[in-house]
Design an enzyme around this catalytic site. Structure first.
Site, PDB file in Angstrom:
ATOM      1  N   ASP A  59     -76.334 -77.823 -57.892  1.00 36.49           N
ATOM      2  CA  ASP A  59     -76.427 -76.290 -57.447  1.00 36.49           C
ATOM      3  C   ASP A  59     -75.471 -76.266 -56.139  1.00 36.49           C
ATOM      4  O   ASP A  59     -76.148 -76.287 -55.183  1.00 36.49           O
ATOM      5  CB  ASP A  59     -77.662 -75.680 -57.719  1.00 36.49           C
ATOM      6  CG  ASP A  59     -77.393 -74.276 -57.202  1.00 36.49           C
ATOM      7  OD1 ASP A  59     -76.599 -73.777 -57.129  1.00 36.49           O
ATOM      8  OD2 ASP A  59     -78.606 -73.582 -57.212  1.00 36.49           O
ATOM      9  N   TYR A 154     -67.772 -59.298 -54.583  1.00 39.49           N
ATOM     10  CA  TYR A 154     -67.025 -60.537 -54.804  1.00 39.49           C
ATOM     11  C   TYR A 154     -65.633 -60.669 -53.882  1.00 39.49           C
ATOM     12  O   TYR A 154     -65.274 -61.591 -53.405  1.00 39.49           O
ATOM     13  CB  TYR A 154     -66.650 -60.489 -56.273  1.00 39.49           C
ATOM     14  CG  TYR A 154     -65.545 -61.382 -56.769  1.00 39.49           C
ATOM     15  CD1 TYR A 154     -65.758 -62.798 -57.047  1.00 39.49           C
ATOM     16  CD2 TYR A 154     -64.243 -61.012 -57.059  1.00 39.49           C
ATOM     17  CE1 TYR A 154     -65.001 -63.758 -57.258  1.00 39.49           C
ATOM     18  CE2 TYR A 154     -63.281 -61.766 -57.460  1.00 39.49           C
ATOM     19  CZ  TYR A 154     -63.606 -63.070 -57.586  1.00 39.49           C
ATOM     20  OH  TYR A 154     -62.525 -64.086 -58.108  1.00 39.49           O
ATOM     21  N   ALA A 156     -64.983 -58.878 -51.170  1.00 40.71           N
ATOM     22  CA  ALA A 156     -65.434 -59.296 -49.724  1.00 40.71           C
ATOM     23  C   ALA A 156     -65.471 -60.688 -49.194  1.00 40.71           C
ATOM     24  O   ALA A 156     -65.171 -61.080 -48.536  1.00 40.71           O
ATOM     25  CB  ALA A 156     -66.592 -58.470 -49.392  1.00 40.71           C
ATOM     26  N   ALA A 157     -66.195 -61.500 -50.539  1.00 42.94           N
ATOM     27  CA  ALA A 157     -66.349 -62.850 -50.275  1.00 42.94           C
ATOM     28  C   ALA A 157     -65.279 -63.544 -50.200  1.00 42.94           C
ATOM     29  O   ALA A 157     -64.964 -64.644 -49.621  1.00 42.94           O
ATOM     30  CB  ALA A 157     -67.476 -63.405 -51.183  1.00 42.94           C
ATOM     31  N   LYS A 158     -64.407 -63.270 -51.181  1.00 42.33           N
ATOM     32  CA  LYS A 158     -63.004 -63.952 -51.397  1.00 42.33           C
ATOM     33  C   LYS A 158     -62.144 -63.671 -50.092  1.00 42.33           C
ATOM     34  O   LYS A 158     -61.206 -64.404 -49.653  1.00 42.33           O
ATOM     35  CB  LYS A 158     -62.162 -63.697 -52.717  1.00 42.33           C
ATOM     36  CG  LYS A 158     -62.972 -64.190 -53.858  1.00 42.33           C
ATOM     37  CD  LYS A 158     -62.963 -65.847 -53.876  1.00 42.33           C
ATOM     38  CE  LYS A 158     -63.291 -66.077 -55.142  1.00 42.33           C
ATOM     39  NZ  LYS A 158     -63.440 -67.663 -55.367  1.00 42.33           N
ATOM     40  N   ILE A 187     -57.328 -63.823 -64.744  1.00 42.49           N
ATOM     41  CA  ILE A 187     -57.249 -64.922 -65.568  1.00 42.49           C
ATOM     42  C   ILE A 187     -58.356 -64.855 -66.715  1.00 42.49           C
ATOM     43  O   ILE A 187     -59.265 -64.647 -66.414  1.00 42.49           O
ATOM     44  CB  ILE A 187     -57.529 -66.366 -64.959  1.00 42.49           C
ATOM     45  CG1 ILE A 187     -56.817 -66.437 -63.496  1.00 42.49           C
ATOM     46  CG2 ILE A 187     -57.277 -67.274 -65.622  1.00 42.49           C
ATOM     47  CD1 ILE A 187     -57.484 -67.462 -62.729  1.00 42.49           C
TER      48      ILE A 187
END
Length: 262
Positions: A59, A154, A156-158, A187
């Site tokens: 994990d 998502y 913001a994390a990228k 994708i």
């Protein structure tokens, strides 16, 4: 100067790909294996068919999982030449910023940023010691084109992953390690389908309406279709090869023309 094929340049390379059990990660693993590389990947559960790569059950959203994978790579591969972070995705609900709890934000960061940070910290020292290595982080055009209803955390994390990658490239480039970012647009994978289903459920609409809503929020895809996982795998393989030996600290967008600005 005689040019060599990308496949020839990858033969025998020791390559670690995160998120290699499905979607873009799986396509990337297949591509490297077809090129004759030694490939390791990981996921929380072992798939029935893990396409022949050395597989580790871990994990990667936890420090312990990252450590287990790094230890396995050092033990079984005796080091890593190419480190490709594909792991990512979003499980947050639609509904905008107010729908996102503390737990949603933490989960998005733990999935989309921290696995790369942790594995880099564990595996880059052996690249630096050799004076050679390649790191590729798979981010997203969402860092520049976030969908406020569904991908705020998502995106913001990228964005954080991309900024971190640039800083890392400045630090380790002089030590012989190349760092680049690949930022795909939409994708159409299992994860994309899960997002469509989640948005349809939260809005009470149909999956087709949710899919169309995503396309409209993106402003359409001029190429006329989402990218295939194999398309992204081709780009990743190029950046991992010696053909890209002068490419460093860069971001490559593969989105079918979705981002409308220069």
């Amino acid at each position: 100067m005689r040019l060599h094929s990308t496949h020839a340049e990858l033969e025998g390379r020791r390559i670690l790909v995160t998120g290699g059990s499905k979607g873009t990660g799986r396509a990337t693993v297949r591509h490297f294996l077809d090129a004759g590389a030694r490939v390791m990947t990981a996921a929380r559960h072992r798939p029935e068919d893990h396409v022949g790569a050395d597989f580790v059950v871990a994990d990667l959203t936890s420090p312990e999982g990252a450590r287990a994978l790094a230890d396995a790579a050092m033990e079984r591969l005796s080091g890593v030449d190419v480190l490709v972070h594909v792991l990512g995705g979003s499980t947050a609900p639609g509904g905008g910023f107010a729908a996102l709890t503390e737990e949603h934000w933490r989960a998005e960061l733990d999935l989309n940023l921290m696995p790369a940070v942790r594995l880099d910290r564990l595996l880059l020292p052996q690249m630096i010691a050799r004076g050679a290595g390649t790191v590729i982080h798979v981010a997203s055009i969402q860092r520049r084109l976030p969908l406020h209803d569904s991908t705020t955390a998502y995106a913001a994390a990228k964005a954080a992953l991309t900024t971190y990658s640039k800083a890392l490239s400045k630090e380790v480039g002089p030590k012989g390690v190349r760092v680049n970012v690949v930022s795909p647009g939409w994708i159409y994978t299992e994860a994309a389908d899960a997002l469509v289903q989640r948005l349809a459920s939260s809005s009470g609409g149909t999956p087709e309406a949710a899919r169309q809503g995503i396309l409209e929020a993106l402003g359409g895809i001029p190429l006329g279709r989402p990218a295939r996982p194999e398309d992204v795998a081709e780009l990743v393989a190029f950046l991992a090869s010696d053909r890209a030996s002068a490419i460093h600290g860069a971001e490559y967008v593969i989105d079918g023309g979705t981002i409308p600005t220069v």
